[in-house]
Scaffold this active site. Structure first.
Site, PDB file in Angstrom:
ATOM      1  CB  SER A 187      -8.172  -0.100   5.880  1.00  0.00           C
ATOM      2  OG  SER A 187      -8.982   1.033   5.856  1.00  0.00           O
ATOM      3  CE  LYS A 235      -3.912   1.701   2.868  1.00  0.00           C
ATOM      4  NZ  LYS A 235      -4.726   1.367   4.071  1.00  0.00           N
ATOM      5  CB  SER A 281      -8.257   3.030   3.258  1.00  0.00           C
ATOM      6  OG  SER A 281      -7.330   2.422   4.147  1.00  0.00           O
TER       7      SER A 281
HETATM    8  N1  GLN Z   1     -13.072   3.106   6.952  1.00  0.00           N
HETATM    9  C1  GLN Z   1     -12.442   3.484   8.172  1.00  0.00           C
HETATM   10  C2  GLN Z   1     -12.081   4.947   8.082  1.00  0.00           C
HETATM   11  O1  GLN Z   1     -12.421   5.551   7.142  1.00  0.00           O
HETATM   12  C3  GLN Z   1     -11.231   2.655   8.401  1.00  0.00           C
HETATM   13  C4  GLN Z   1     -10.113   3.007   7.521  1.00  0.00           C
HETATM   14  C5  GLN Z   1      -8.863   2.241   7.837  1.00  0.00           C
HETATM   15  O2  GLN Z   1      -8.911   1.180   8.450  1.00  0.00           O
HETATM   16  N2  GLN Z   1      -7.730   2.815   7.440  1.00  0.00           N
HETATM   17  O3  GLN Z   1     -11.471   5.493   8.942  1.00  0.00           O
END
Ligand code: GLN
Length: 490
Positions: A180, A81, A156
């Site tokens: 995520s 990532k 994400s």
């Molecule tokens: N969807 C969650 C957020 O927007 C988790 C994102 C993540 O785990 N980086 O914060």
């Protein structure tokens, strides 16, 4: 293109490379042919490193030919990532503010992948600063779900999931602050693991919510996840929150993966099934039945504070984000506005021009929650709720080895379906977020498909530092089912 190579999993490929049956160069070439064929449709990568990858692969092949020792991922093409710092290529975090940022150092996980002789073929797309659940918040490009190109891959870490599901690498790394890794793994039919907070070093991971962030793998099956975790786990003196081996012994996550857990006790929270789509509920219940047939005992429990996790998370994560993102000021590094009239404008215009709307929303929310006068009512209250959520987990693990529930209430949703309503988007993590607040590990595994042929994920949550057990539980399911072997048509 060598279709047979793409069908292999990480463990199979590394064995074949090690025995000289497949050259790493051949595997890397095959992966790049696949990238050239599919990437324009899927959009998983923000950068790829073809020449460097072929060079690294040739080095690994030469070492093997000379009988030299090679690392655990020797010659295997993987992706990371783009919020993990690399000295090669840019580290953009999916943001215009870091679009041209080149890190002077590698994240610890990158050093570990390189030391294991993995071939890092590219860096993958993400919601800007890892804030989102669909990868639609990326400031740089769109990523689509390989199972259905009209749908999101989750987020994400959507790029890392789409890259593995699209067979453009054999495994990848993502980061998980509130789901995520697990939610995109669920949307893309993969195994995705969020390790216990502190199991993997966060050094060189661009910070979002520092008390929640954790790096973990995406892979085609449980054993591949175990292999990846073997490479990246461990104490790092550069990350004071990483745990040493005296506190929590490091396991070899792979050696016992085939061994079933005898007398497995699975906790389920009946109320939590109410909020999910019926096909998701049916697949998860069916999965639990399969465990029963393998001898597991089911224990029904309550987790009274679970429902407050989204509220607590969006105060804590945004508070931490507002502080972490203060460093993007147009002065130190990253984007700087053109022709500012004074230094205040350097700061305000650089941020206004280069940060996306979701990131700005969260900085404002977090700054508000931390401001004097509101701190006690919001941030402090959220920390207290976080403790109560933790106590729910502690109580659960006194009764069972793990908790099972859906990973996400739905399968992959349509591009654009939730972008107009941030709250709807936040709710797609209702099942994953509590895990980060508690710090415990959890894995998502493919447990079925809906009537649109979209993958469904089962989430298995364990107590602190029980990744070895979780991966063995995941593997038990794979011995009875074929869901993890299905591939999207591309
Ligand atoms: N969807 C969650 C957020 O927007 C988790 C994102 C993540 O785990 N980086 O914060």
């Amino acid at each position: 293109m060598n279709e047979e190579i793409l069908k292999l999993n990480c463990n199979q490929l590394r064995e074949k490379i090690r025995k000289g049956e497949i050259k790493s160069v051949e595997a890397v070439q095959t992966v790049f042919t696949q990238i050239e064929r599919c990437e324009a449709k899927i959009g998983a990568f923000l950068s790829t490193f073809k020449d460097e990858s072929l060079k690294k692969a040739a080095e690994v092949d030469a070492k093997i030919a000379n009988g030299e020792n090679v690392g655990a991922l020797a010659g295997v093409p993987v992706a990371v990532k783009d919020n993990m710092c690399t000295t090669f290529g840019a580290t953009t975090c999916g943001s215009k503010i870091l679009e041209n940022f080149h890190s002077p150092y590698n994240a610890t996980v990158i050093e570990k992948l390189l030391a294991a002789d993995a071939v890092i073929v590219g860096k993958t797309n993400l919601d800007e600063f890892a804030m989102g659940s669909s990868t639609e918040n990326s400031g740089l490009k769109k990523t689509l779900n390989p199972w259905d190109l009209s749908r999101v891959p989750g987020g994400s870490s959507g790029g890392s999931a789409a890259a593995v599901a699209g067979q453009m690498c054999f495994a990848s790394l993502g980061s998980d602050t509130g789901g995520s890794i697990r939610q995109p793994a669920s949307f893309c039919g993969l195994v995705g693991l969020k390790p216990t907070y502190g199991r993997v070093s966060r050094y060189g991971l661009v910070a979002y919510g520092s008390s929640l962030d954790q790096i973990g793998p995406f892979a085609k099956n449980a054993a591949d996840c175990a292999l990846m975790l073997n490479v990246i786990a461990g104490h790092d003196e550069k990350d004071s929150t990483s745990v040493d081996e005296k506190t929590a012994a490091l396991n070899d996550y792979l050696v016992n993966i085939e061994k079933h857990i005898e007398g497995l006790k699975i906790a389920v929270v009946p109320q939590l099934f109410e909020g999910a789509d019926s096909e998701v509920v049916a697949a998860v219940k069916n999965a639990i039945e399969i465990y029963k047939k393998l001898g597991a005992q089911i224990v029904e429990i309550q987790m009274p504070y679970f429902e407050y996790s989204i509220a607590a998370y969006y105060l804590i994560a945004t508070a931490e984000a507002s502080s972490n993102l203060a460093r993007y000021d147009g002065v130190h590094y990253g984007y700087r506005t053109k022709n500012p009239s004074d230094y205040i404008e350097v700061y305000s215009k650089s941020r206004a021009e280069a940060l996306g709307s979701e990131v700005k929303r969260r900085i404002m929310l977090g700054t508000y929650a931390l401001s004097s006068g509101y701190y006690d009512a919001y941030y402090l209250k959220a920390l207290k709720v976080r403790n109560l959520i933790r106590s729910d987990f502690t109580a659960a693990f006194q009764k069972a080895d793990c908790i099972m529930m859906p990973t996400s209430p739905t399968t992959a949703f349509k591009v654009g379906e939730k972008t107009a309503d941030p709250l709807q988007m936040y709710l797609s993590d209702v099942y994953t977020i509590a895990v980060n607040l508690a710090g415990v590990p959890a894995v998502s595994i493919p447990c079925g498909f809906d009537n649109k042929n979209l993958p469904i994920g089962l989430q298995i949550i364990g107590s602190n530092f029980t990744e070895e057990k979780l991966l063995r539980i995941a593997k038990m399911f794979e011995t009875q089912t074929e869901y993890h072997n299905r591939k999207p048509q591309l």
